[in-house]
Scaffold this active site. Structure first.
Site, PDB file in Angstrom:
ATOM      1  N   HIS A   1     -25.108  24.136  -9.753  1.00  0.00           N
ATOM      2  CA  HIS A   1     -24.187  24.493 -10.834  1.00  0.00           C
ATOM      3  C   HIS A   1     -24.843  25.248 -11.995  1.00  0.00           C
ATOM      4  O   HIS A   1     -24.584  24.962 -13.166  1.00  0.00           O
ATOM      5  CB  HIS A   1     -23.491  23.241 -11.377  1.00  0.00           C
ATOM      6  CG  HIS A   1     -22.564  22.555 -10.418  1.00  0.00           C
ATOM      7  ND1 HIS A   1     -21.883  23.208  -9.423  1.00  0.00           N
ATOM      8  CD2 HIS A   1     -22.188  21.236 -10.316  1.00  0.00           C
ATOM      9  CE1 HIS A   1     -21.131  22.338  -8.745  1.00  0.00           C
ATOM     10  NE2 HIS A   1     -21.304  21.141  -9.258  1.00  0.00           N
TER      11      HIS A   1
ATOM     12  N   GLU B   1     -12.752  22.360  -5.945  1.00  0.00           N
ATOM     13  CA  GLU B   1     -13.425  23.512  -6.553  1.00  0.00           C
ATOM     14  C   GLU B   1     -13.324  24.717  -5.625  1.00  0.00           C
ATOM     15  O   GLU B   1     -13.925  24.726  -4.553  1.00  0.00           O
ATOM     16  CB  GLU B   1     -14.895  23.168  -6.792  1.00  0.00           C
ATOM     17  CG  GLU B   1     -15.101  21.934  -7.626  1.00  0.00           C
ATOM     18  CD  GLU B   1     -16.473  21.308  -7.389  1.00  0.00           C
ATOM     19  OE1 GLU B   1     -17.488  21.972  -7.642  1.00  0.00           O
ATOM     20  OE2 GLU B   1     -16.527  20.169  -6.915  1.00  0.00           O
TER      21      GLU B   1
ATOM     22  N   ASP C   1     -18.004  15.456   0.035  1.00  0.00           N
ATOM     23  CA  ASP C   1     -18.642  16.390  -0.895  1.00  0.00           C
ATOM     24  C   ASP C   1     -18.983  17.620  -0.066  1.00  0.00           C
ATOM     25  O   ASP C   1     -20.142  17.935   0.151  1.00  0.00           O
ATOM     26  CB  ASP C   1     -19.896  15.747  -1.519  1.00  0.00           C
ATOM     27  CG  ASP C   1     -20.399  16.533  -2.719  1.00  0.00           C
ATOM     28  OD1 ASP C   1     -19.850  17.631  -2.978  1.00  0.00           O
ATOM     29  OD2 ASP C   1     -21.336  16.065  -3.383  1.00  0.00           O
TER      30      ASP C   1
ATOM     31  N   HIS D   1     -14.538  22.694 -12.757  1.00  0.00           N
ATOM     32  CA  HIS D   1     -15.010  21.400 -12.273  1.00  0.00           C
ATOM     33  C   HIS D   1     -14.212  20.240 -12.872  1.00  0.00           C
ATOM     34  O   HIS D   1     -14.771  19.192 -13.200  1.00  0.00           O
ATOM     35  CB  HIS D   1     -16.505  21.257 -12.595  1.00  0.00           C
ATOM     36  CG  HIS D   1     -17.245  20.397 -11.646  1.00  0.00           C
ATOM     37  ND1 HIS D   1     -17.140  19.025 -11.636  1.00  0.00           N
ATOM     38  CD2 HIS D   1     -18.101  20.709 -10.646  1.00  0.00           C
ATOM     39  CE1 HIS D   1     -17.913  18.540 -10.684  1.00  0.00           C
ATOM     40  NE2 HIS D   1     -18.510  19.540 -10.064  1.00  0.00           N
TER      41      HIS D   1
ATOM     42  N   ARG E   1     -24.698  24.391  -4.800  1.00  0.00           N
ATOM     43  CA  ARG E   1     -26.151  24.386  -4.586  1.00  0.00           C
ATOM     44  C   ARG E   1     -26.716  25.664  -3.983  1.00  0.00           C
ATOM     45  O   ARG E   1     -26.050  26.339  -3.198  1.00  0.00           O
ATOM     46  CB  ARG E   1     -26.533  23.204  -3.673  1.00  0.00           C
ATOM     47  CG  ARG E   1     -26.326  21.868  -4.343  1.00  0.00           C
ATOM     48  CD  ARG E   1     -26.582  20.700  -3.420  1.00  0.00           C
ATOM     49  NE  ARG E   1     -26.421  19.437  -4.148  1.00  0.00           N
ATOM     50  CZ  ARG E   1     -25.241  18.861  -4.403  1.00  0.00           C
ATOM     51  NH1 ARG E   1     -24.135  19.430  -3.991  1.00  0.00           N
ATOM     52  NH2 ARG E   1     -25.186  17.744  -5.093  1.00  0.00           N
TER      53      ARG E   1
HETATM   54  C1  BGC Z   1     -20.971  18.710  -6.130  1.00  0.00           C
HETATM   55  C2  BGC Z   1     -21.493  17.300  -6.130  1.00  0.00           C
HETATM   56  C3  BGC Z   1     -22.032  16.994  -7.507  1.00  0.00           C
HETATM   57  C4  BGC Z   1     -20.922  17.180  -8.493  1.00  0.00           C
HETATM   58  C5  BGC Z   1     -21.327  16.893  -9.913  1.00  0.00           C
HETATM   59  C6  BGC Z   1     -19.896  18.800  -7.146  1.00  0.00           C
HETATM   60  O1  BGC Z   1     -19.401  20.088  -7.211  1.00  0.00           O
HETATM   61  O2  BGC Z   1     -20.505  19.106  -4.873  1.00  0.00           O
HETATM   62  O3  BGC Z   1     -22.494  17.132  -5.148  1.00  0.00           O
HETATM   63  O4  BGC Z   1     -22.541  15.709  -7.576  1.00  0.00           O
HETATM   64  O5  BGC Z   1     -20.438  18.469  -8.406  1.00  0.00           O
HETATM   65  O6  BGC Z   1     -22.511  17.433 -10.197  1.00  0.00           O
END
Ligand code: BGC
Length: 366
Positions: free
Chosen positions: A121, A328, A263, A191, A96
């Site tokens: 992302h 990640e 998260d 991811h 983010r």
């Molecule tokens: C984020 C999550 C998100 C997910 C899928 C992750 O990398 O930290 O908050 O919901 O990706 O979008």
């Protein structure tokens, strides 16, 4: 090394048809590559999103299972109702950016706010949603993509590649390289969602995780780092010793409530630069183990909290909440808005510089 490297046209993979709501105009350009090593480990990767679609590895008795979540068709990836980024490369900025705003050298930029009021992302058409150019290289495939100046609001033409190779030590190596013609920001990561018992298995709460990080970057309710660093000691975030993921995932803790679950971004306890072990994941029943090595400073552990059970995977099983997790490797979320602050390595890439970073997922059993 004996390796079978095959190239499947989309048509061979699925019944392909173009759909208006996607930006993919040429489905025939979508390809899937299969890497196989001498141990029989198989990794499949498509040039749509430079996405890992399958990782087939043995358990301690030699039984093979696919430990990566994915769809059974190109359409699954292209039209994903739930934007979960299964297996994809995310960017130009993974994770983010607060309100999608940042500045470089006094110049302000605004990105898509595709996650509440924040950018996530890479935006609506991030790197997971584009077709990359593929080239077969020794023991793997190199995917390249030119992200144009202004694409999704980011400055600079970014020439990016990721080279995936599969070694006979059961390692998937991901080597990212990029250059730009204007100052920009870059933070790309993979991811893939893992369940070491096999994709479609119910839960990752019984997996055991160790993270070599003694600090996290706590977040606000929108999962944007507050700018502080938190010591993990005595908190649900202490994974310095191997810990069952389910143990503290629902602890009475504000950061856990924000997740909800894990998260969060861990700052790795590094000994200088270079490749280091960031995390080790294992699944007791199968004995499968995955180690994550990286040159990156941080790792995001996402416990699949937003998998909502509205997504049916490649083997016909529904992917439920916390039925898989992501590890990640990255720079911390929203780093650009902490540029220059202590503990926040720069994410700016300038003309003449090279973005060059490698992460490895290594599989074994115990
Ligand atoms: C984020 C999550 C998100 C997910 C899928 C992750 O990398 O930290 O908050 O919901 O990706 O979008």
């Amino acid at each position: 090394m004996k390796k079978i490297l095959s190239l499947l046209a989309c048509a061979a993979l699925v019944g392909c048809s173009a759909k208006q709501e996607t930006a993919v105009s040429d489905f025939d350009s979508i390809q899937q590559f299969t890497l196989k090593n001498k141990n029989g480990m198989i990794v499949k990767i498509t040039n749509y999103g430079a996405t890992i679609t399958s990782i087939i590895v043995p358990d301690r008795d030699g039984n093979m299972a696919d430990v990566a979540l994915g769809y059974d068709s190109v359409e699954g990836y292209v039209n994903a109702i739930a934007r979960e980024y299964l297996g994809a490369v995310v960017g130009r900025y993974g994770n983010r950016i607060a309100e999608g705003k940042f500045s470089i050298d006094g110049e302000e930029y605004e990105l898509a706010t595709n996650n509440g009021e924040n950018h996530l992302h890479g935006g609506y058409m991030g790197f997971d949603k584009v077709v990359w150019t593929a080239e077969v290289v020794a023991d793997g495939v190199k995917f390249s993509y030119l992200a144009k100046d202004g694409e999704e609001g980011y400055p600079g033409n970014l020439n990016l590649s990721v080279t995936y190779t599969l070694t006979d030590d059961n390692e998937i190596k991901m080597h990212y390289e990029a250059t730009t013609d204007k100052p920009t920001i870059v933070n790309v990561t993979n991811h893939t969602y893992f369940n070491l018992a096999g994709e479609g298995s119910d839960s990752i709460l019984d997996h055991v995780l160790q993270i070599n990080g003694s600090k996290t970057t706590p977040v606000d309710a929108g999962l944007i780092p507050t700018g502080e660093f938190a010591d993990v000691t005595g908190t649900p975030f202490d994974f310095r010793q191997p810990k069952v993921i389910g143990k503290d995932i629902d602890a009475d803790d504000q950061q856990i409530e924000y997740g909800p679950g894990y998260d969060h971004n861990w700052v790795l306890d590094r000994q200088g630069d270079g490749m280091q072990l960031a995390a080790t994941l294992s699944e007791p029943k199968s004995g499968r183990v995955m180690e994550v090595f990286t040159e990156e400073p941080c790792i995001q552990f996402y416990s699949g909290n937003f998998l909502a059970g509205n997504l049916t995977g490649k083997s016909g099983k529904v992917y439920k909440e916390r039925s898989a997790l992501c590890l990640e490797t990255q720079h911390a979320p929203d780093s650009i808005n902490h540029e220059g602050e202590a503990g926040w390595p720069s994410v700016i890439l300038r003309p003449g510089e090279k973005y060059d970073t490698t992460t490895i997922y290594k599989f074994s059993t115990k």
